[in-house]
Motif scaffolding. Sequence first.
Motif, PDB file in Angstrom:
ATOM      1  N   ASP A  54      -0.054  -9.945   7.205  1.00  0.00           N
ATOM      2  CA  ASP A  54      -0.068 -11.412   6.647  1.00  0.00           C
ATOM      3  C   ASP A  54      -0.625 -11.427   5.437  1.00  0.00           C
ATOM      4  N   ASN A  55       0.095 -11.633   4.453  1.00  0.00           N
ATOM      5  CA  ASN A  55      -0.338 -11.824   3.020  1.00  0.00           C
ATOM      6  C   ASN A  55      -1.010 -12.971   2.559  1.00  0.00           C
ATOM      7  N   ALA A  56      -0.736 -14.072   3.222  1.00  0.00           N
ATOM      8  CA  ALA A  56      -1.383 -15.409   2.987  1.00  0.00           C
ATOM      9  C   ALA A  56      -2.828 -15.384   3.602  1.00  0.00           C
ATOM     10  N   ALA A  88       1.238  -5.283  -5.671  1.00  0.00           N
ATOM     11  CA  ALA A  88       1.953  -3.564  -5.846  1.00  0.00           C
ATOM     12  C   ALA A  88       2.990  -3.342  -4.886  1.00  0.00           C
ATOM     13  N   VAL A  89       3.883  -4.485  -4.811  1.00  0.00           N
ATOM     14  CA  VAL A  89       5.048  -4.310  -4.031  1.00  0.00           C
ATOM     15  C   VAL A  89       6.202  -3.984  -5.069  1.00  0.00           C
ATOM     16  N   LYS A  90       7.496  -3.762  -4.574  1.00  0.00           N
ATOM     17  CA  LYS A  90       8.478  -3.452  -5.446  1.00  0.00           C
ATOM     18  C   LYS A  90       8.732  -4.654  -6.278  1.00  0.00           C
ATOM     19  N   SER A 145       0.798  -1.173   0.044  1.00  0.00           N
ATOM     20  CA  SER A 145       0.027  -0.079   0.121  1.00  0.00           C
ATOM     21  C   SER A 145       0.899   1.196   0.046  1.00  0.00           C
ATOM     22  N   GLY A 146       1.838   1.313  -0.650  1.00  0.00           N
ATOM     23  CA  GLY A 146       2.762   2.445  -0.875  1.00  0.00           C
ATOM     24  C   GLY A 146       2.218   3.259  -2.055  1.00  0.00           C
ATOM     25  N   ASN A 147       3.277   3.805  -2.699  1.00  0.00           N
ATOM     26  CA  ASN A 147       2.933   5.113  -3.587  1.00  0.00           C
ATOM     27  C   ASN A 147       1.702   4.265  -4.556  1.00  0.00           C
ATOM     28  N   MET A 148       2.093   3.326  -5.481  1.00  0.00           N
ATOM     29  CA  MET A 148       1.267   2.762  -6.344  1.00  0.00           C
ATOM     30  C   MET A 148      -0.208   1.953  -5.803  1.00  0.00           C
ATOM     31  N   GLY A 149       0.469   1.100  -4.786  1.00  0.00           N
ATOM     32  CA  GLY A 149      -0.994   0.459  -4.350  1.00  0.00           C
ATOM     33  C   GLY A 149      -1.757   1.420  -3.283  1.00  0.00           C
ATOM     34  N   ALA A 174       3.486  -4.337 -11.153  1.00  0.00           N
ATOM     35  CA  ALA A 174       5.033  -3.932 -11.192  1.00  0.00           C
ATOM     36  C   ALA A 174       5.671  -3.961 -12.409  1.00  0.00           C
ATOM     37  N   ALA A 175       6.579  -2.998 -12.657  1.00  0.00           N
ATOM     38  CA  ALA A 175       7.167  -2.726 -13.753  1.00  0.00           C
ATOM     39  C   ALA A 175       8.101  -3.941 -14.219  1.00  0.00           C
ATOM     40  N   GLY A 176       8.225  -4.574 -15.471  1.00  0.00           N
ATOM     41  CA  GLY A 176       9.047  -5.369 -15.929  1.00  0.00           C
ATOM     42  C   GLY A 176       9.084  -6.626 -15.216  1.00  0.00           C
ATOM     43  N   ALA A 179       0.466  -4.224   4.029  1.00  0.00           N
ATOM     44  CA  ALA A 179       1.757  -3.706   3.991  1.00  0.00           C
ATOM     45  C   ALA A 179       2.690  -4.453   4.931  1.00  0.00           C
ATOM     46  N   ARG A 180       3.926  -3.732   4.799  1.00  0.00           N
ATOM     47  CA  ARG A 180       5.135  -4.349   5.606  1.00  0.00           C
ATOM     48  C   ARG A 180       4.652  -3.871   7.160  1.00  0.00           C
ATOM     49  N   THR A 181       4.472  -2.604   7.029  1.00  0.00           N
ATOM     50  CA  THR A 181       4.305  -2.083   8.627  1.00  0.00           C
ATOM     51  C   THR A 181       2.908  -1.556   8.901  1.00  0.00           C
ATOM     52  N   GLN A 182       2.463  -1.770  10.232  1.00  0.00           N
ATOM     53  CA  GLN A 182       1.145  -1.180  10.648  1.00  0.00           C
ATOM     54  C   GLN A 182       1.198   0.278  10.533  1.00  0.00           C
ATOM     55  N   THR A 183       2.300   1.015  10.571  1.00  0.00           N
ATOM     56  CA  THR A 183       2.147   2.474  10.362  1.00  0.00           C
ATOM     57  C   THR A 183       1.424   2.853   9.092  1.00  0.00           C
ATOM     58  N   THR A 184       1.852   2.160   7.921  1.00  0.00           N
ATOM     59  CA  THR A 184       1.039   2.286   6.567  1.00  0.00           C
ATOM     60  C   THR A 184      -0.243   2.126   6.911  1.00  0.00           C
ATOM     61  N   LEU A 185      -0.439   0.802   7.377  1.00  0.00           N
ATOM     62  CA  LEU A 185      -1.922   0.361   7.498  1.00  0.00           C
ATOM     63  C   LEU A 185      -2.987   1.425   8.261  1.00  0.00           C
TER      64      LEU A 185
HETATM   65  N1  LIG Z   1       5.047   4.770  -8.227  1.00  0.00           N
HETATM   66  C1  LIG Z   1       4.589   4.650  -9.496  1.00  0.00           C
HETATM   67  O1  LIG Z   1       4.256   5.610  -9.948  1.00  0.00           O
HETATM   68  C2  LIG Z   1       4.404   3.372  -9.984  1.00  0.00           C
HETATM   69  C3  LIG Z   1       3.673   3.367 -11.324  1.00  0.00           C
HETATM   70  C4  LIG Z   1       3.460   2.286 -12.018  1.00  0.00           C
HETATM   71  C5  LIG Z   1       3.863   1.147 -11.388  1.00  0.00           C
HETATM   72  N2  LIG Z   1       4.549   0.882 -10.221  1.00  0.00           N
HETATM   73  C6  LIG Z   1       4.912  -0.317  -9.466  1.00  0.00           C
HETATM   74  O2  LIG Z   1       4.165  -0.376  -8.220  1.00  0.00           O
HETATM   75  C7  LIG Z   1       5.067  -1.383  -7.402  1.00  0.00           C
HETATM   76  C8  LIG Z   1       5.149  -0.436  -6.134  1.00  0.00           C
HETATM   77  O3  LIG Z   1       5.854   0.502  -6.360  1.00  0.00           O
HETATM   78  P1  LIG Z   1       5.692   2.000  -5.158  1.00  0.00           P
HETATM   79  O4  LIG Z   1       6.353   3.186  -5.816  1.00  0.00           O
HETATM   80  O5  LIG Z   1       4.088   2.069  -4.789  1.00  0.00           O
HETATM   81  O6  LIG Z   1       6.501   1.296  -4.127  1.00  0.00           O
HETATM   82  P2  LIG Z   1       6.530   1.851  -2.371  1.00  0.00           P
HETATM   83  O7  LIG Z   1       5.913   3.360  -2.326  1.00  0.00           O
HETATM   84  O8  LIG Z   1       7.888   1.508  -1.860  1.00  0.00           O
HETATM   85  O9  LIG Z   1       5.338   0.839  -1.772  1.00  0.00           O
HETATM   86  C9  LIG Z   1       5.718  -0.550  -1.717  1.00  0.00           C
HETATM   87  C10 LIG Z   1       4.729  -0.749  -0.742  1.00  0.00           C
HETATM   88  O10 LIG Z   1       4.797  -2.314  -0.373  1.00  0.00           O
HETATM   89  C11 LIG Z   1       4.664  -2.611   0.973  1.00  0.00           C
HETATM   90  N3  LIG Z   1       5.476  -3.943   1.123  1.00  0.00           N
HETATM   91  C12 LIG Z   1       6.906  -4.169   1.188  1.00  0.00           C
HETATM   92  N4  LIG Z   1       7.065  -5.611   1.279  1.00  0.00           N
HETATM   93  C13 LIG Z   1       5.783  -6.122   1.618  1.00  0.00           C
HETATM   94  C14 LIG Z   1       5.426  -7.301   1.793  1.00  0.00           C
HETATM   95  N5  LIG Z   1       6.208  -8.366   1.798  1.00  0.00           N
HETATM   96  N6  LIG Z   1       4.080  -7.622   1.810  1.00  0.00           N
HETATM   97  C15 LIG Z   1       3.171  -6.783   1.713  1.00  0.00           C
HETATM   98  N7  LIG Z   1       3.654  -5.436   1.322  1.00  0.00           N
HETATM   99  C16 LIG Z   1       5.000  -5.149   1.457  1.00  0.00           C
HETATM  100  C17 LIG Z   1       5.284  -1.611   1.657  1.00  0.00           C
HETATM  101  O11 LIG Z   1       4.912  -1.461   3.031  1.00  0.00           O
HETATM  102  P3  LIG Z   1       5.314  -0.330   4.035  1.00  0.00           P
HETATM  103  O12 LIG Z   1       4.501   1.004   3.668  1.00  0.00           O
HETATM  104  O13 LIG Z   1       4.739  -0.911   5.289  1.00  0.00           O
HETATM  105  O14 LIG Z   1       6.895  -0.169   4.073  1.00  0.00           O
HETATM  106  C18 LIG Z   1       4.690  -0.260   0.841  1.00  0.00           C
HETATM  107  O15 LIG Z   1       3.582  -0.020   1.206  1.00  0.00           O
HETATM  108  C19 LIG Z   1       6.315  -1.392  -7.997  1.00  0.00           C
HETATM  109  O16 LIG Z   1       6.438  -2.783  -8.628  1.00  0.00           O
HETATM  110  C20 LIG Z   1       6.374  -0.440  -9.141  1.00  0.00           C
HETATM  111  O17 LIG Z   1       7.013  -1.078 -10.407  1.00  0.00           O
HETATM  112  C21 LIG Z   1       4.707   2.281  -9.455  1.00  0.00           C
END
Ligand SMILES: NC(=O)c1ccc[n+]([C@@H]2O[C@H](COP(=O)([O-])OP(=O)(O)OC[C@H]3O[C@@H](n4cnc5c(N)ncnc54)[C@H](OP(=O)(O)O)[C@@H]3O)[C@@H](O)[C@H]2O)c1
Length: 250
Positions: free
Chosen positions: A53-55, A67-69, A8-12, A95-97, A32-38
């Motif tokens: 817990d994703n599962a 929508a993780v990296k 649930s970061g930038n994109m999710g 996710a890209a690529g 998300a990884r952390t409760q802070t985000t949630l």
């Molecule tokens: N940003 C863009 O404009 C954009 C555009 C198109 C596609 N994307 C794709 O979107 C994906 C995410 O990018 P982003 O920019 O949103 O990254 P990001 O802001 O770093 O967000 C990643 C999220 O994933 C969570 N996370 C990390 N490990 C996890 C796990 N094991 N289980 C569940 N959640 C987990 C993080 O939790 P915490 O917040 O708790 O750390 C965070 O909320 C990438 O694959 C990227 O290619 C991004």
Amino acid sequence: MKITVIGSGNMGGALVHGWCKAGLVSQLTITARTQTTLERFRSLYPEINTATDNAQAVRGADVVIIAVKPWLVDEVIDQIKLSLRDSNALLVSVAAGVRNARINVYTMPNIAVQYGAGMTYVEEPERHTEQYQKVVDLFSLVGKTQIVPHKLMDAGMQISGCGIAYVMRYVRAMMEGGVELGLCPEDAKQAVLQTMKGAVALLEESGKHPEDAIDSVTTPGGYTIRGLNAMEEAGFTNAVLAGLKANNKE
Ligand SMILES: NC(=O)c1ccc[n+]([C@@H]2O[C@H](COP(=O)([O-])OP(=O)(O)OC[C@H]3O[C@@H](n4cnc5c(N)ncnc54)[C@H](OP(=O)(O)O)[C@@H]3O)[C@@H](O)[C@H]2O)c1
């Protein structure tokens, strides 16, 4: 339809905001990884289901958005595959690529989905099923979608995923110019944004090609044509093309 968003970061997060605004909050589970985000999402949308817990989060889901990296996608799929063993849930990647045999639908949204103004590329499926259409409809709730073959997904990412950043640079450049001409930065920003909205409306409502639209605002020998020619002399079109092709792997 039950939707789980993993990450649930930038994109999710942008998708979650967009879908909540579109009225889907009670159908959403987010992780998300952390409760802070949630916690940030719970405070805005008390009805939303959250988990670390994703599962557990994917149980009972019809659609799972990953929508993780990119480098975490395989690990996350390993975590959830048992929970999805007897399910018909569609696994959707933003996710890209990334490629993974378990992913059913590849998408490339941009961050403006948060405001209902996103542009999402969806990879053409082998078979266009009702379930696939539901995924397209889900992204159409938060903006426009285009279905393209795999080979055009990168182009889509450049134009609209990265495109948001390219547009920001144009806005910044116009603001800097406006300030040099004597406008306050905030006034310049508002004027640039309103002018961009006007340009979008003109193109959308008239259906014109941009060059036809330029003709309608350009007096022979006037200010606009001199400005345009000076921009071209400084490499405007070439700079945009170079940016778009900077990641071209061919
Ligand atoms: N940003 C863009 O404009 C954009 C555009 C198109 C596609 N994307 C794709 O979107 C994906 C995410 O990018 P982003 O920019 O949103 O990254 P990001 O802001 O770093 O967000 C990643 C999220 O994933 C969570 N996370 C990390 N490990 C996890 C796990 N094991 N289980 C569940 N959640 C987990 C993080 O939790 P915490 O917040 O708790 O750390 C965070 O909320 C990438 O694959 C990227 O290619 C991004």
